[in-house]
Design a protein around this motif. Structure first.
Motif, PDB file in Angstrom:
ATOM      1  N   ILE A  27      -2.588   3.134  -3.093  1.00  0.00           N
ATOM      2  CA  ILE A  27      -0.996   2.094  -3.007  1.00  0.00           C
ATOM      3  C   ILE A  27      -0.805   2.524  -2.375  1.00  0.00           C
ATOM      4  O   ILE A  27       0.155   1.519  -1.223  1.00  0.00           O
ATOM      5  CB  ILE A  27      -0.812   1.723  -4.482  1.00  0.00           C
ATOM      6  CG1 ILE A  27      -1.721   1.000  -5.230  1.00  0.00           C
ATOM      7  CG2 ILE A  27       0.587   1.067  -4.048  1.00  0.00           C
ATOM      8  CD1 ILE A  27      -0.789   0.619  -6.635  1.00  0.00           C
ATOM      9  N   GLN A  75       3.564  -6.035  -0.731  1.00  0.00           N
ATOM     10  CA  GLN A  75       3.608  -4.249  -0.473  1.00  0.00           C
ATOM     11  C   GLN A  75       4.651  -3.866  -1.945  1.00  0.00           C
ATOM     12  O   GLN A  75       4.899  -3.331  -2.557  1.00  0.00           O
ATOM     13  CB  GLN A  75       3.754  -3.731   0.670  1.00  0.00           C
ATOM     14  CG  GLN A  75       2.359  -3.966   1.854  1.00  0.00           C
ATOM     15  CD  GLN A  75       0.987  -3.134   1.173  1.00  0.00           C
ATOM     16  OE1 GLN A  75       0.808  -2.350  -0.202  1.00  0.00           O
ATOM     17  NE2 GLN A  75       0.354  -4.197   0.392  1.00  0.00           N
ATOM     18  N   GLN A 134       0.210   1.063   1.406  1.00  0.00           N
ATOM     19  CA  GLN A 134       1.248   0.295   1.442  1.00  0.00           C
ATOM     20  C   GLN A 134       2.283   1.315   3.016  1.00  0.00           C
ATOM     21  O   GLN A 134       2.521  -0.005   3.721  1.00  0.00           O
ATOM     22  CB  GLN A 134       2.150   0.785   1.098  1.00  0.00           C
ATOM     23  CG  GLN A 134       3.754   0.575   0.672  1.00  0.00           C
ATOM     24  CD  GLN A 134       5.046   1.822  -0.644  1.00  0.00           C
ATOM     25  OE1 GLN A 134       4.970   0.913  -1.064  1.00  0.00           O
ATOM     26  NE2 GLN A 134       5.289   2.963  -0.028  1.00  0.00           N
TER      27      GLN A 134
END
Length: 235
Positions: A69, A23, A73
């Motif tokens: 994303i 991440q 995350q």
């Protein structure tokens, strides 16, 4: 990987470290693609420049990829943090490697579904009480707040991983979560005086979209962990 036997707990912790590093790598890619990413993100969130950030962002990275994303995350780091808290409390000591990974995956899916449902409630509330432009800007602002929330979870996950003996650090996650929701509430309620929405609607909003979902989430997690039949499934 250290190669130590799993009963030491090392292998699953190596997996968690690998996920955190993965991440962190994704965050680095986004920061490299968007010039001055962190400064622009903070400026957009705290100085009301979300529209400028969202208009310029597609020059550097696709909007959907940016949203994806950020959400992965935040949800993955939240799942890791909760896993580490439960493990430190001794709730997961009897789980093997694959059971631990399965439990972590279920935490991730649970949080993904829960926050998706939360966003759906927001969308319904926005549809009833705001216009299209306001809803569109709010969705973009929420995406930036998800990114900010996810970035704040990096130190939380690392501290829970390497310093679980410091009990007062256990409050980091709920404190950051409450601050995140307070920022969302302030940004959401800001246009209410203009729309002439009364105290009743504000109270309904706070109860329906902030307090009750959190209560249900905590109750469900506590019930799942303390339920012997469910914990037997992991074993």
């Amino acid at each position: 990987m250290t190669g130590l036997p799993f009963w030491t707990g090392q292998i699953i912790y190596d997996v968690l470290v690998s996920l955190i590093l993965l991440q962190f790598g994704a965050l680095g890619v986004v920061a490299a693609r968007i010039p001055h990413f962190f400064a622009r993100l903070l400026s957009a969130v705290f100085y009301g420049r979300e529209r400028v950030f969202l208009v310029r962002m597609p020059r550097y990275i696709g909007r959907r990829l940016f949203v994806l994303i950020g959400r992965i995350q935040s949800m993955l780091l939240l799942s890791i943090s909760c896993y580490l808290v439960l493990d430190d409390e001794g709730q997961l000591m009897t789980l093997g490697l694959w059971e631990s990974l399965f439990f972590l995956a279920l935490l991730f899916l649970f949080f993904c579904f829960f926050f998706w449902l939360w966003r759906l409630f927001y969308a319904l509330w926005g549809y009833l009480f705001s216009d299209y432009d306001t809803r569109r800007l709010w969705r973009g602002s929420y995406t930036l707040l998800e990114w900010l929330w996810g970035i704040a979870l990096f130190p939380v996950a690392v501290i829970y991983l390497y310093a679980p003996q410091l009990s007062w650090f256990m409050y980091l996650l709920p404190v950051i979560f409450v601050l995140w929701r307070l920022i969302i509430i302030i940004k959401t309620l800001r246009p209410l005086p203009v729309k002439k929405i009364g105290f009743f609607h504000v109270s309904l909003y706070l109860c329906a979209h902030e307090i009750l979902p959190l209560v249900y989430m905590m109750a469900l997690l506590e019930w799942s962990v303390n339920n012997k039949e469910i914990m037997a499934i992991w074993q």
